[in-house]
Design a protein around this motif. Structure first.
Motif, mmCIF file in Angstrom:
data_model
loop_
_atom_site.group_PDB
_atom_site.id
_atom_site.type_symbol
_atom_site.label_atom_id
_atom_site.label_comp_id
_atom_site.label_asym_id
_atom_site.label_seq_id
_atom_site.Cartn_x
_atom_site.Cartn_y
_atom_site.Cartn_z
ATOM 1 N N TRP A 101 0.834 -1.202 0.000
ATOM 2 C CA TRP A 101 0.000 0.000 0.000
ATOM 3 C C TRP A 101 0.869 1.252 0.000
ATOM 4 O O TRP A 101 0.599 2.197 -0.743
ATOM 5 C CB TRP A 101 -0.945 0.018 1.202
ATOM 6 C CG TRP A 101 -2.175 -0.805 1.004
ATOM 7 C CD1 TRP A 101 -2.421 -2.050 1.492
ATOM 8 C CD2 TRP A 101 -3.334 -0.440 0.238
ATOM 9 N NE1 TRP A 101 -3.656 -2.484 1.080
ATOM 10 C CE2 TRP A 101 -4.241 -1.516 0.321
ATOM 11 C CE3 TRP A 101 -3.694 0.686 -0.487
ATOM 12 C CZ2 TRP A 101 -5.488 -1.488 -0.306
ATOM 13 C CZ3 TRP A 101 -4.935 0.717 -1.120
ATOM 14 C CH2 TRP A 101 -5.815 -0.366 -1.022
ATOM 15 N N HIS A 103 2.365 2.135 -3.315
ATOM 16 C CA HIS A 103 1.367 2.324 -4.375
ATOM 17 C C HIS A 103 1.462 1.206 -5.403
ATOM 18 O O HIS A 103 1.299 1.431 -6.603
ATOM 19 C CB HIS A 103 1.526 3.670 -5.080
ATOM 20 C CG HIS A 103 1.385 4.842 -4.173
ATOM 21 N ND1 HIS A 103 1.298 6.114 -4.638
ATOM 22 C CD2 HIS A 103 1.313 4.946 -2.816
ATOM 23 C CE1 HIS A 103 1.185 6.963 -3.626
ATOM 24 N NE2 HIS A 103 1.196 6.257 -2.508
ATOM 25 N N ILE A 151 -0.450 -5.559 -3.934
ATOM 26 C CA ILE A 151 -1.595 -5.657 -3.021
ATOM 27 C C ILE A 151 -2.449 -6.852 -3.432
ATOM 28 O O ILE A 151 -2.790 -7.708 -2.619
ATOM 29 C CB ILE A 151 -2.417 -4.354 -3.031
ATOM 30 C CG1 ILE A 151 -1.606 -3.224 -2.404
ATOM 31 C CG2 ILE A 151 -3.757 -4.548 -2.299
ATOM 32 C CD1 ILE A 151 -2.166 -1.846 -2.678
ATOM 33 N N ALA A 162 -7.334 -0.554 -6.069
ATOM 34 C CA ALA A 162 -6.209 0.114 -5.415
ATOM 35 C C ALA A 162 -5.620 1.185 -6.325
ATOM 36 O O ALA A 162 -5.345 2.307 -5.876
ATOM 37 C CB ALA A 162 -5.141 -0.907 -5.014
ATOM 38 N N LEU A 164 -0.480 6.072 3.566
ATOM 39 C CA LEU A 164 -1.120 5.301 4.620
ATOM 40 C C LEU A 164 -0.196 5.331 5.828
ATOM 41 O O LEU A 164 0.903 4.788 5.796
ATOM 42 C CB LEU A 164 -1.362 3.863 4.165
ATOM 43 C CG LEU A 164 -2.156 2.981 5.116
ATOM 44 C CD1 LEU A 164 -3.550 3.548 5.347
ATOM 45 C CD2 LEU A 164 -2.267 1.575 4.544
#
Length: 142
Positions: free
Chosen positions: A41, A44, A49, A77, A89
């Motif tokens: 996460w 990116h 993910i 995502a 995050l």
């Protein structure tokens, strides 16, 4: 290695809750799975993910009525990364107990493009800072 499942409960907007079930293959100590998923996460990396999910794994995101599966997990995502420029995050607290990892997080960014789905779909981006606080509980079952 035995197949384990990872279940994460996340708060939705307006304090509603969602759950995702994620089968994981290989040695998957709860905190190692958590760290790997969090890293994806933060980088990116939508493909990474999605790689945490077995083909039958499902991801239910905050604010979405339906769950995502397979390639749709990566697409969701990526859409989030595209809509929130500078997506970040931040985990403000985390603890691992037995087969569970509990975290408190803040997802933030600048709302610079339209969301493709969810409660904000169809609304014009504001160009302003956007933040969502949440608590996650990840349970790894073997």
């Amino acid at each position: 290695h035995p197949r384990r499942s990872l279940r994460r409960r996340l708060p939705l907007l307006q304090d509603r809750k969602a759950a995702i079930a994620v089968p994981v293959v290989g040695p998957a100590a709860p905190f190692r799975v958590y760290e790997s998923l969090l890293d994806a996460w933060q980088r990116h990396d939508a493909a990474a993910i999605a790689a945490h999910f077995a083909p039958e794994g499902r991801f239910r995101a905050p604010g979405h009525a339906a769950s995502f599966q397979g390639a749709a997990i990566a697409a969701h995502a990526q859409a989030l990364f595209d809509a929130l420029r500078g997506f970040h995050l931040e985990v403000t607290q985390v603890d691992a107990v037995g087969d569970c990892v509990v975290d408190q997080w803040v997802a933030s960014g600048c709302w610079s493009a339209a969301f493709r789905s969810g409660p904000l779909a169809g609304l014009a981006p504001t160009g302003r800072a956007f933040a969502l606080q949440g608590i996650g509980v990840i349970e790894v079952e073997g």
